[in-house]
Design a protein around this motif. Structure first.
Motif, mmCIF file in Angstrom:
data_model
loop_
_atom_site.group_PDB
_atom_site.id
_atom_site.type_symbol
_atom_site.label_atom_id
_atom_site.label_comp_id
_atom_site.label_asym_id
_atom_site.label_seq_id
_atom_site.Cartn_x
_atom_site.Cartn_y
_atom_site.Cartn_z
ATOM 1 N N SER A 370 29.676 47.494 38.090
ATOM 2 C CA SER A 370 29.189 47.909 39.406
ATOM 3 C C SER A 370 28.851 46.676 40.214
ATOM 4 O O SER A 370 28.432 45.655 39.657
ATOM 5 N N TYR A 371 29.045 46.764 41.531
ATOM 6 C CA TYR A 371 28.697 45.659 42.416
ATOM 7 C C TYR A 371 27.229 45.712 42.807
ATOM 8 O O TYR A 371 26.671 44.707 43.243
ATOM 9 N N SER A 372 26.621 46.885 42.679
ATOM 10 C CA SER A 372 25.185 47.041 42.897
ATOM 11 C C SER A 372 24.691 48.110 41.930
ATOM 12 O O SER A 372 25.441 49.018 41.553
ATOM 13 N N THR A 403 39.198 46.041 41.209
ATOM 14 C CA THR A 403 38.202 45.517 40.275
ATOM 15 C C THR A 403 38.818 45.292 38.900
ATOM 16 O O THR A 403 38.468 44.330 38.199
ATOM 17 N N LEU A 404 39.737 46.166 38.492
ATOM 18 C CA LEU A 404 40.402 45.997 37.194
ATOM 19 C C LEU A 404 41.141 44.662 37.131
ATOM 20 O O LEU A 404 41.097 43.955 36.116
ATOM 21 N N LEU A 405 41.827 44.302 38.212
ATOM 22 C CA LEU A 405 42.544 43.026 38.236
ATOM 23 C C LEU A 405 41.552 41.864 38.182
ATOM 24 O O LEU A 405 41.801 40.860 37.505
ATOM 25 N N SER A 406 40.438 41.989 38.887
ATOM 26 C CA SER A 406 39.426 40.924 38.879
ATOM 27 C C SER A 406 38.812 40.750 37.500
ATOM 28 O O SER A 406 38.502 39.636 37.079
ATOM 29 N N TYR A 412 35.006 38.525 37.411
ATOM 30 C CA TYR A 412 33.764 39.193 37.054
ATOM 31 C C TYR A 412 33.800 39.486 35.561
ATOM 32 O O TYR A 412 34.866 39.509 34.935
ATOM 33 N N GLU A 413 32.608 39.723 34.998
ATOM 34 C CA GLU A 413 32.491 40.102 33.585
ATOM 35 C C GLU A 413 32.002 41.551 33.507
ATOM 36 O O GLU A 413 31.125 41.947 34.283
#
Length: 614
Positions: A370-372, A403-406, A412-413
């Motif tokens: 999650s981003y937040s 987000t999956l690609l990131s 991101y972790e």
């Protein structure tokens, strides 16, 4: 208003600065030793400068030489004594000037080299910081720190800090000589130091606070300007000039107000210092004059003492003069240190090995992200992709497709769960070795200022011209590139502004092709292209994806038709899975999305036909 820091925080700030500069200072230790030796020689010469004057007054000009008789060598030859004293004075000044030159050049070189290395270290550190940091930061503010704050620290280090170091040594030396000449008079002269320290602490805190606010406002100014300039087409199209001008003016006015406040405080400190020095000088003149009248001190001795006092208290005036600049540099240094003390991506990777050559098997196992805290994106997401498989990932905006690609790229972790490649967690290996085995083509293609060949070659190291052209042909970029007068040496301009969107996209595909990575990540690569460019881009992507594990993020289901498998994401999980035809026949959410897109396309065709009809 932020609470002002008490003076006890000065020591931790000094230790903080020493920690960042310790290694750089160690590299300059020999040059620093040379400059410091010259500094000591210069201070010693300054201590000797008044004595020829004392000798002339007390031994030559005083009638009968009652104060200090002439040495025997000069008896009866006052003119020779004057000439010898003048020659000695010139020699002392010559030594001081030479030492001052060596000291100034040496310290300037040390300051410039240290700050230049600091700028390089800061830039490298910025590139190593996590993507999450850059997503939240304003580019203009970061640019202001790398350019403006560093320049301010360099200029002040060379023109203020190092001279003040010399001034402190002069103060110590002069104070020692004054106490040696007449300790009572010396104590009177130095009595202003506690008052100066009290005034400096009180006013200096306010100056530092105002200077820090000003640097923050200047960072906001740079951020506002960078945002407007980088988006000038949108600004003009939406007539936002006045809005950006207003925002810029607000920050500029705040910065100017803080600048005025800083200068007022610095002027107050400087005038207070002048008054303290004047008071001390007046008391010394009165007390010293009485000593001369009482014949317990010579006129030359008083003149020498006043000379020492004037030069000894000059550092106080210098500090008052440089107070505002020192506070600005301190605030700028704190902004730099804040960045340097942030944890980079590479932290925690010591001892990790480079990733082996990937076969291309990918697995997401129970991943949460999650981003937040109150807005989860992925929830227990699980999916498996076989080596060489072409998988399309579709779904509504904000469901976590990109987000999956990131997560695969380790931008991101995951908060929980694992991302695996070839059955091994990706966090076992160094980030750079993982990313080097992935090619990526984004919706918003970024080209760098340079030639077309250079932009393609950025995809990998040691790329030959033949490899560049082969990649361009695969990406369907060779044809339009060859039509330019300079061919592959054509300058594309910053962010590729001299090329069309479709041309930029095909160069990005060529850049991905030259990388020859086993895993290909595509994030909306054909969005916002016209039909001709979209067809060329899709053809290039099909050639690029052959033999590679490919993940395609798209909202256009036409791009998913040829995929080996389609994953529909909903509520942070895989809601439907299968081929395009299977999911259409299934009649679920994917089929609804397909019908909606077909209906939208049919409506647009009807509207176009209506416009074209006579």
């Amino acid at each position: 208003m932020a609470k002002q820091k008490p003076i006890r925080h000065a020591l931790p700030e000094f230790v903080r600065a020493a920690k960042h500069f310790r290694g750089d200072l160690a590299r300059e230790k020999w040059r620093a030793a040379q400059a410091f030796s010259a500094l000591l020689i210069g201070v010693l010469a300054q201590l000797l400068e008044p004595w020829p004057l004392k000798f002339i007054i007390d031994s030559v000009l005083t009638p009968g030489g009652k104060a200090d008789p002439l040495p025997s060598v000069f008896q009866g030859s006052p003119v020779v004594a004057l000439a010898a004293t003048g020659a000695a004075f010139v020699a002392i000044i010559g030594v001081r000037a030479t030492a001052s030159y060596i000291e100034s050049v040496g310290f300037a070189m040390i300051g410039s080299r240290i700050v230049a290395r600091l700028r390089s270290r800061l830039f490298c550190h910025l590139q190593a910081l996590p993507l999450a940091f850059h997503n939240k930061s304003r580019q203009g503010d970061l640019l202001a720190r790398v350019v403006g704050d560093i320049r301010l620290v360099r200029d002040v280090a060379v023109t203020a800090v190092l001279p003040l170091v010399a001034s402190v040594l002069v103060l110590v030396g002069m104070a020692g000589v004054m106490l040696w000449v007449n300790w009572r008079l010396g104590l009177v002269a130095l009595a202003v130091l506690p008052l100066f320290l009290l005034s400096t602490v009180k006013t200096g805190r306010k100056i530092h606070h105002a200077a820090r606010k000003q640097r923050l406002h200047e960072g906001a100014i740079a951020a506002s300007a960078a945002e407007a300039i980088s988006s000038m087409q949108v600004v003009k199209a939406l007539s936002l000039e006045s809005r950006f001008e207003a925002s810029f003016a607000v920050n500029e006015n705040r910065s100017a107000s803080d600048e005025v406040k800083t200068r007022k405080l610095a002027a107050r400190l400087s005038r207070s210092t002048d008054l303290l020095i004047a008071l001390s000088t007046a008391i010394v003149l009165v007390y010293g004059g009485r000593l001369v009248l009482a014949e317990t001190m010579t006129i030359g001795g008083l003149v020498v003492f006043l000379t020492y006092m004037k030069r000894g208290l000059r550092p106080l005036k210098d500090f008052a003069k440089y107070a505002a600049r020192l506070s600005k540099a301190s605030a700028a240094a704190q902004r730099i240190f804040e960045l340097l003390e942030m944890q980079p991506d590479s932290d925690g990777e010591d001892g990790r090995e480079e990733a082996p050559r990937f076969k291309g098997a990918i697995e997401f196992r129970g991943v949460d992200y999650s981003y937040s805290p109150d807005a989860p994106v992925l929830q227990q997401f699980s999916a498996t992709i076989a080596p060489g498989e072409f998988v399309a990932i579709v779904g509504e905006s904000g469901v976590g497709k990109s987000t999956l690609l990131s997560l695969l790229l380790r931008f991101y972790e995951p908060e929980s769960g694992e991302v695996l490649i070839d059955s091994a967690p990706v966090d076992l290996w160094q980030r750079a070795s993982v990313r080097s085995q992935m090619s990526i083509v984004l919706q918003d293609t970024v080209l760098f200022a340079g030639t077309i060949a250079e932009n393609i070659a950025y995809g990998a190291a040691d790329v030959s011209q033949d490899m560049v052209e082969a990649a361009a042909k695969l990406a369907r970029a060779h044809e339009f590139t060859s039509k330019f007068p300079d061919g592959y040496e054509t300058i594309v301009g910053e962010r590729g502004v001299t090329l069309s969107h479709g041309q930029r996209q095909r160069i990005a595909i060529a850049r991905a092709a030259v990388r020859d990575a086993p895993i290909l990540l595509l994030d909306e690569p054909a969005t916002a292209l016209d039909q001709q460019n979209k067809a060329l881009t899709r053809a290039g992507l099909a050639s690029l994806a052959a033999g590679r594990t490919t993940l395609l993020v798209t909202h256009d289901l036409k791009d998913a038709v040829d995929a080996d498998r389609v994953l529909l994401i909903k509520d942070g999980r895989v809601a439907e899975e299968g081929t395009h035809d299977e999911l259409v026949q299934k009649g679920g959410s994917y089929a609804d999305l397909h019908r909606a897109q077909r209906g939208h396309a049919a409506d647009r065709s009807t509207q176009s036909a209506g416009v074209a009809a006579p």
